[in-house]
Design an enzyme around this catalytic site. Structure first.
Site, PDB file in Angstrom:
ATOM      1  N   LYS A 175     -21.932  21.718  82.452  1.00 45.90           N
ATOM      2  CA  LYS A 175     -23.134  21.585  81.618  1.00 45.90           C
ATOM      3  C   LYS A 175     -23.376  20.135  81.189  1.00 45.90           C
ATOM      4  CE  LYS A 175     -23.847  26.222  79.818  1.00 45.90           C
ATOM      5  NZ  LYS A 175     -24.186  27.022  78.623  1.00 45.90           N
TER       6      LYS A 175
ATOM      7  N   LYS B 115     -32.515  32.218  85.484  1.00 40.55           N
ATOM      8  CA  LYS B 115     -33.825  31.981  84.883  1.00 40.55           C
ATOM      9  C   LYS B 115     -34.141  30.487  84.803  1.00 40.55           C
ATOM     10  CE  LYS B 115     -31.548  32.600  80.424  1.00 40.55           C
ATOM     11  NZ  LYS B 115     -31.221  33.617  79.443  1.00 40.55           N
TER      12      LYS B 115
ATOM     13  N   LYS C 182     -26.468  32.000  92.612  1.00 38.82           N
ATOM     14  CA  LYS C 182     -26.670  33.103  91.684  1.00 38.82           C
ATOM     15  C   LYS C 182     -28.096  33.069  91.129  1.00 38.82           C
ATOM     16  CE  LYS C 182     -24.585  35.081  87.500  1.00 38.82           C
ATOM     17  NZ  LYS C 182     -23.550  34.877  86.452  1.00 38.82           N
TER      18      LYS C 182
END
Length: 338
Positions: A119, A204, A201
């Site tokens: 991240k 959104k 994967k």
């Protein structure tokens, strides 16, 4: 004959972030099973909005997303009379215990978290301390409710392990304060991949909107996305090596219909991908229809949502306060002046 005390149901906790509407992958991989979990276990289910602010949020959109995801938890069938359904930020004990636990967590442990590395690389302009200590807040979420079990995907296993380590360390110093949680691996579920790039994967945050299905996409949008899904040149509906797109569609169709891969291959023998894509699209539309319809009713009744959220937060706070008070007392914080 003596009356036997009924066996205590194990406690389970599951949370979902409020950073946007979940995808079909989130639904088939996790949310669809939450109703089953609520029946089998003593369940607590939360919208993890505190976790969402490690990434900058637009305040108005953030509030709306939190409301939407809370409504979704009710729309999938969770009964607030039987399970604890709440919004994380409305239960202040989460942040309180997270601070205490952070003082029993080593810097080296946090620096080894792979999700922090991933991240921080994707949000290089905002590598904040919250992103670094995120797993400690997750540990507090779990340990506050003395959860026996936590449903985890592959990307969360490391976080559950650190929660177990923190709890074991704290218990080793102060005695039996926290339940050591175990991972719960759902009996059903699937890893749903992107429709545009089936090696990744479904997410959104995918910049290509054709890659994911939002739970609340309209039927015509769902069908259009499935018709444009990536497959291959074989035009043969079968599981196979190098057939990532078709394998993904078979997995989705199986989740929605209950059919095995072998049954699906038999049913579509001699048919092309066009027929199969349309069938998958229709199955997904029907799977999501009751959720979307209930969600729309709930979103139109803000007073009801507020009431359920308030009661859920009160119940969660009552449970969480027992654990927090015990932990604070063990550490030596002054409880009252006598």
């Amino acid at each position: 004959m003596e009356n036997q005390t009924p066996e205590r149901k194990k406690k389970i906790l599951s949370c979902i972030q409020s950073s946007g509407i979940p995808t079909l992958g989130n639904y088939l991989g996790a949310l669809k099973n939450w109703n089953l979990l609520a029946q089998e276990f003593d369940g607590a289910f939360a919208v993890a909005d505190l976790h969402a602010i490690t990434v900058r949020q637009n305040p108005a959109e953030f509030r709306q997303h939190t409301k939407e995801v809370f409504a979704l938890l009710l729309a999938i069938g969770l009964d607030p009379e039987k399970s604890v359904v709440f919004i994380q930020s409305q239960v202040p004990q989460h942040a309180q215990l997270a601070w205490v636990l952070s003082c029993y967590t080593q810097f080296g442990e946090m620096s080894r978290m792979t999700q922090f590395k991933d991240k921080s690389a994707s949000h290089a302009d905002n590598v904040n301390v919250g992103l670094f200590t995120y797993p400690v807040l997750m540990a507090a979420d779990i340990l506050l409710y003395q959860a026996d079990l936590v449903p985890v995907g592959a990307d969360q296993k490391q976080h559950l392990e650190i929660a177990r380590d923190i709890a074991s360390r704290f218990n080793g110093i102060y005695g039996n304060v926290f339940t050591i949680p175990d991972a719960y691996i759902p009996k059903q579920g699937a890893r749903i991949m992107s429709l545009a790039d089936p090696t990744k994967k479904m997410s959104k945050s995918d910049p290509n909107p054709k890659g994911y299905i939002s739970i609340f996409d309209k039927p015509d949008v769902i069908m259009k996305k499935f018709k444009s899904a990536v497959t291959d040149s074989e035009a043969h509906v079968a599981v196979g090596e190098g057939k990532d797109g078709v394998n993904n569609l078979i997995g989705i169709y199986s989740c929605c219909t209950g059919l095995t891969a072998e049954q699906i291959e038999h049913d579509f023998e001699g048919k092309g991908y066009g027929d199969f894509k349309a069938a998958v699209g229709e199955a997904v539309i029907e799977q999501l229809r009751p959720v979307r319809e209930k969600y729309e009713l709930l979103m139109a009744d803000g007073a009801y949502l507020n009431d359920v959220a308030k009661k859920g937060a009160q119940t969660a706070s009552h449970i969480a306060e027992r654990t927090l008070s015990k932990a604070m007392k063990k550490v030596g914080f002054l409880q009252e002046i006598k």
